[in-house]
Design a protein around this motif. Structure first.
Motif, PDB file in Angstrom:
ATOM      1  N   ALA A 141       0.853  -1.200   0.000  1.00  0.00           N
ATOM      2  CA  ALA A 141       0.000   0.000   0.000  1.00  0.00           C
ATOM      3  C   ALA A 141       0.881   1.239   0.000  1.00  0.00           C
ATOM      4  O   ALA A 141       2.031   1.201   0.458  1.00  0.00           O
ATOM      5  N   ILE A 142       0.306   2.318  -0.531  1.00  0.00           N
ATOM      6  CA  ILE A 142       1.028   3.601  -0.516  1.00  0.00           C
ATOM      7  C   ILE A 142       0.176   4.630   0.219  1.00  0.00           C
ATOM      8  O   ILE A 142      -1.002   4.826  -0.094  1.00  0.00           O
ATOM      9  N   VAL A 143       0.783   5.248   1.220  1.00  0.00           N
ATOM     10  CA  VAL A 143       0.126   6.333   1.944  1.00  0.00           C
ATOM     11  C   VAL A 143       0.842   7.619   1.543  1.00  0.00           C
ATOM     12  O   VAL A 143       2.051   7.748   1.746  1.00  0.00           O
ATOM     13  N   VAL A 144       0.115   8.551   0.947  1.00  0.00           N
ATOM     14  CA  VAL A 144       0.718   9.837   0.592  1.00  0.00           C
ATOM     15  C   VAL A 144       0.475  10.810   1.746  1.00  0.00           C
ATOM     16  O   VAL A 144      -0.652  10.978   2.206  1.00  0.00           O
ATOM     17  N   VAL A 145       1.562  11.409   2.219  1.00  0.00           N
ATOM     18  CA  VAL A 145       1.494  12.291   3.389  1.00  0.00           C
ATOM     19  C   VAL A 145       1.924  13.701   2.975  1.00  0.00           C
ATOM     20  O   VAL A 145       2.976  13.873   2.357  1.00  0.00           O
ATOM     21  N   ALA A 146       1.113  14.704   3.307  1.00  0.00           N
ATOM     22  CA  ALA A 146       1.539  16.093   3.079  1.00  0.00           C
ATOM     23  C   ALA A 146       2.463  16.481   4.219  1.00  0.00           C
ATOM     24  O   ALA A 146       2.136  16.230   5.384  1.00  0.00           O
ATOM     25  N   GLU A 147       3.603  17.072   3.888  1.00  0.00           N
ATOM     26  CA  GLU A 147       4.536  17.466   4.957  1.00  0.00           C
ATOM     27  C   GLU A 147       3.807  18.413   5.909  1.00  0.00           C
ATOM     28  O   GLU A 147       2.923  19.150   5.503  1.00  0.00           O
ATOM     29  N   SER A 148       4.200  18.389   7.164  1.00  0.00           N
ATOM     30  CA  SER A 148       3.573  19.328   8.101  1.00  0.00           C
ATOM     31  C   SER A 148       4.600  20.405   8.414  1.00  0.00           C
ATOM     32  O   SER A 148       5.448  20.706   7.590  1.00  0.00           O
ATOM     33  N   GLU A 149       4.520  20.988   9.589  1.00  0.00           N
ATOM     34  CA  GLU A 149       5.440  22.071   9.958  1.00  0.00           C
ATOM     35  C   GLU A 149       6.886  21.691   9.674  1.00  0.00           C
ATOM     36  O   GLU A 149       7.650  22.440   9.105  1.00  0.00           O
ATOM     37  N   GLN A 150       7.249  20.494  10.093  1.00  0.00           N
ATOM     38  CA  GLN A 150       8.613  19.999   9.897  1.00  0.00           C
ATOM     39  C   GLN A 150       8.591  18.832   8.934  1.00  0.00           C
ATOM     40  O   GLN A 150       7.956  17.822   9.218  1.00  0.00           O
ATOM     41  N   PRO A 151       9.295  18.935   7.792  1.00  0.00           N
ATOM     42  CA  PRO A 151       9.346  17.770   6.912  1.00  0.00           C
ATOM     43  C   PRO A 151       9.890  16.566   7.675  1.00  0.00           C
ATOM     44  O   PRO A 151      10.707  16.720   8.588  1.00  0.00           O
ATOM     45  N   GLY A 152       9.400  15.372   7.340  1.00  0.00           N
ATOM     46  CA  GLY A 152       9.925  14.167   7.987  1.00  0.00           C
ATOM     47  C   GLY A 152       8.966  13.578   9.003  1.00  0.00           C
ATOM     48  O   GLY A 152       9.279  12.574   9.640  1.00  0.00           O
ATOM     49  N   ASP A 153       7.769  14.173   9.165  1.00  0.00           N
ATOM     50  CA  ASP A 153       6.814  13.669  10.156  1.00  0.00           C
ATOM     51  C   ASP A 153       6.345  12.258   9.796  1.00  0.00           C
ATOM     52  O   ASP A 153       5.900  11.497  10.655  1.00  0.00           O
ATOM     53  N   SER A 154       6.472  11.905   8.514  1.00  0.00           N
ATOM     54  CA  SER A 154       6.013  10.567   8.121  1.00  0.00           C
ATOM     55  C   SER A 154       6.852   9.463   8.770  1.00  0.00           C
ATOM     56  O   SER A 154       6.374   8.341   8.918  1.00  0.00           O
ATOM     57  N   PHE A 155       8.082   9.769   9.173  1.00  0.00           N
ATOM     58  CA  PHE A 155       8.880   8.760   9.898  1.00  0.00           C
ATOM     59  C   PHE A 155       8.204   8.417  11.226  1.00  0.00           C
ATOM     60  O   PHE A 155       8.148   7.266  11.633  1.00  0.00           O
ATOM     61  N   ARG A 156       7.663   9.476  11.888  1.00  0.00           N
ATOM     62  CA  ARG A 156       6.969   9.236  13.165  1.00  0.00           C
ATOM     63  C   ARG A 156       5.721   8.385  12.929  1.00  0.00           C
ATOM     64  O   ARG A 156       5.468   7.415  13.654  1.00  0.00           O
ATOM     65  N   ILE A 157       4.968   8.731  11.891  1.00  0.00           N
ATOM     66  CA  ILE A 157       3.722   7.996  11.621  1.00  0.00           C
ATOM     67  C   ILE A 157       4.051   6.519  11.338  1.00  0.00           C
ATOM     68  O   ILE A 157       3.412   5.612  11.864  1.00  0.00           O
ATOM     69  N   ALA A 158       5.085   6.308  10.516  1.00  0.00           N
ATOM     70  CA  ALA A 158       5.467   4.924  10.168  1.00  0.00           C
ATOM     71  C   ALA A 158       5.861   4.141  11.426  1.00  0.00           C
ATOM     72  O   ALA A 158       5.494   2.970  11.586  1.00  0.00           O
ATOM     73  N   ARG A 159       6.577   4.810  12.331  1.00  0.00           N
ATOM     74  CA  ARG A 159       7.007   4.137  13.576  1.00  0.00           C
ATOM     75  C   ARG A 159       5.790   3.753  14.417  1.00  0.00           C
ATOM     76  O   ARG A 159       5.679   2.640  14.917  1.00  0.00           O
ATOM     77  N   GLU A 160       4.848   4.711  14.528  1.00  0.00           N
ATOM     78  CA  GLU A 160       3.656   4.430  15.349  1.00  0.00           C
ATOM     79  C   GLU A 160       2.804   3.314  14.732  1.00  0.00           C
ATOM     80  O   GLU A 160       2.233   2.493  15.450  1.00  0.00           O
ATOM     81  N   VAL A 161       2.717   3.289  13.401  1.00  0.00           N
ATOM     82  CA  VAL A 161       1.954   2.221  12.728  1.00  0.00           C
ATOM     83  C   VAL A 161       2.602   0.868  13.019  1.00  0.00           C
ATOM     84  O   VAL A 161       1.927  -0.122  13.317  1.00  0.00           O
ATOM     85  N   LYS A 162       3.928   0.833  12.977  1.00  0.00           N
ATOM     86  CA  LYS A 162       4.658  -0.430  13.259  1.00  0.00           C
ATOM     87  C   LYS A 162       4.381  -0.882  14.696  1.00  0.00           C
ATOM     88  O   LYS A 162       4.103  -2.064  14.956  1.00  0.00           O
ATOM     89  N   GLU A 163       4.435   0.099  15.638  1.00  0.00           N
ATOM     90  CA  GLU A 163       4.195  -0.249  17.051  1.00  0.00           C
ATOM     91  C   GLU A 163       2.791  -0.806  17.266  1.00  0.00           C
ATOM     92  O   GLU A 163       2.582  -1.757  18.007  1.00  0.00           O
ATOM     93  N   LYS A 164       1.804  -0.211  16.590  1.00  0.00           N
ATOM     94  CA  LYS A 164       0.406  -0.607  16.817  1.00  0.00           C
ATOM     95  C   LYS A 164       0.004  -1.866  16.056  1.00  0.00           C
ATOM     96  O   LYS A 164      -0.841  -2.636  16.508  1.00  0.00           O
ATOM     97  N   THR A 165       0.583  -2.053  14.859  1.00  0.00           N
ATOM     98  CA  THR A 165       0.097  -3.148  14.003  1.00  0.00           C
ATOM     99  C   THR A 165       1.148  -4.191  13.676  1.00  0.00           C
ATOM    100  O   THR A 165       0.825  -5.264  13.162  1.00  0.00           O
TER     101      THR A 165
END
Ligand code: F6P
Length: 322
Positions: free
Chosen positions: A217-241
């Motif tokens: 699957a591909i999740v397209v993420v718009a950068e937020s205040e600081q580019p690179g927030d998708s690393f955090r999201i990916a980590r949290e997804v790994k922890e939860k699933t």
């Protein structure tokens, strides 16, 4: 109107050169002298100018970036900075000024047009497309196509490895690039500021899809205040699933490159229309395109009234990726 200036400001965008070319050639065709101001408002404060002739803008229609250079000027936000800028406008005898940029540029332009007697006309040039008063901004189409090419390539490797990918695209506070590249790239999920999702709901949607047999699957993420927030999201997804993923942050490659035909045509139309507006004595506005028609919007509205992505596009992703 006998003498006008032109500058590019904020983040560069593919098509700015095509726009400069159109404005210069339309001015000269109407016996109006045009002066280039280098490095946006920073250059205006410093008095950095360059003469613009027909040949100055030859062979630039296909070039990304901006031959005038650009900058984000903190000094211009201060009254002292703007006083210096106005002094230089007067010294150069400029009666009109064309600003090519995004919402930050037009905030500055609004103040400038209130504080000096020069007619100021804006042209929307930013990859983000987050400017009210135009359906599209110059550079957006090129950036979307750049992101799309990357998503297509990532899908090849995602399919081969049965992997989840997060692809982070530019857009600062808005999700226009994410939305259009996500739809055209067939993204499974989208994370944009206009439609926030919790990591928990993202996880349950991804898990449901994987349980139903999806392997990548591909999740397209718009950068937020600081580019690179998708690393955090990916980590949290790994922890939860427990789902492994890879992250790809596209970054500034989306800002460069040769403009698409659509961006070149838009840039040319708007560059010509800006000069025509000045010739009619119309200032304090931005020239955009709404429903294929040239539209004049008060400069203040361009940054004060927010522009929302079409909700129908956001719905599309949910339905099509299921
Ligand atoms: O110009 C728009 C933009 O590319 C945004 O999408 C991005 O958030 C920002 O500029 C990055 O700016 P800079 O190049 O100054 O880091």
């Amino acid at each position: 109107m006998k003498r006008v200036g032109i500058l590019t400001s904020g983040g560069d965008a593919p098509g700015m050169n095509a726009c400069i070319r159109a404005a210069v050639r339309t001015s000269l065709a109407n016996d109006v002298e045009i002066l280039g101001i280098r490095r946006g408002y920073a250059g205006l404060i410093q008095g950095e100018t360059m003469p613009m002739e027909r040949k100055t803008v030859a062979n630039i229609i296909q070039q990304g970036g901006t031959i005038l250079g650009t900058a984000r000027s903190e000094e211009f936000k201060t009254p002292e900075g703007r006083t210096l800028a106005i002094r230089n406008l007067q010294k150069e005898g400029l009666e009109g000024l064309i600003l090519i940029g995004g919402d930050g540029t037009f905030r500055g332009g609004t103040l400038l047009s209130q504080e000096c007697g020069v007619q100021v006309v804006g042209i929307p040039g930013t990859i983000d497309n987050d400017v009210y008063g135009t359906d599209y901004t110059i550079g957006f189409d090129t950036a979307v196509n750049c992101a799309l090419k990357a998503i297509d390539r990532i899908r090849d490797t995602a399919l081969s490895h049965d992997r989840l990918f997060f692809v982070e695209v530019m857009g600062r506070h808005t999700g226009f690039i994410a939305l259009e590249s996500g739809i055209s790239g067939g993204a499974e999920e989208l994370i944009i500021p206009e439609a926030p999702v919790t990591v928990a709901s993202l996880c349950s949607r991804l898990e449901r899809n994987f349980e139903r047999g999806k392997k990548s699957a591909i999740v397209v993420v718009a950068e937020s205040e600081q580019p690179g927030d998708s690393f955090r999201i990916a980590r949290e997804v790994k922890e939860k699933t427990g789902i492994e993923s890879r992250v790809c942050v596209l970054g500034h490659i989306q800002r460069g490159g040769s403009p698409t035909a659509r961006d070149r045509v838009l840039a040319t139309k708007l560059g010509m229309a800006a000069v025509q507006a000045l010739l009619r004595g119309k200032g304090g506005c931005m020239i955009g395109e709404v429903n294929w028609q040239i539209a004049h919007t008060p400069l203040r509205d361009t940054w004060e009234k927010g522009k929302q992505p079409l909700s129908i596009l956001m719905e599309m992703i949910k339905i099509l990726s299921d």
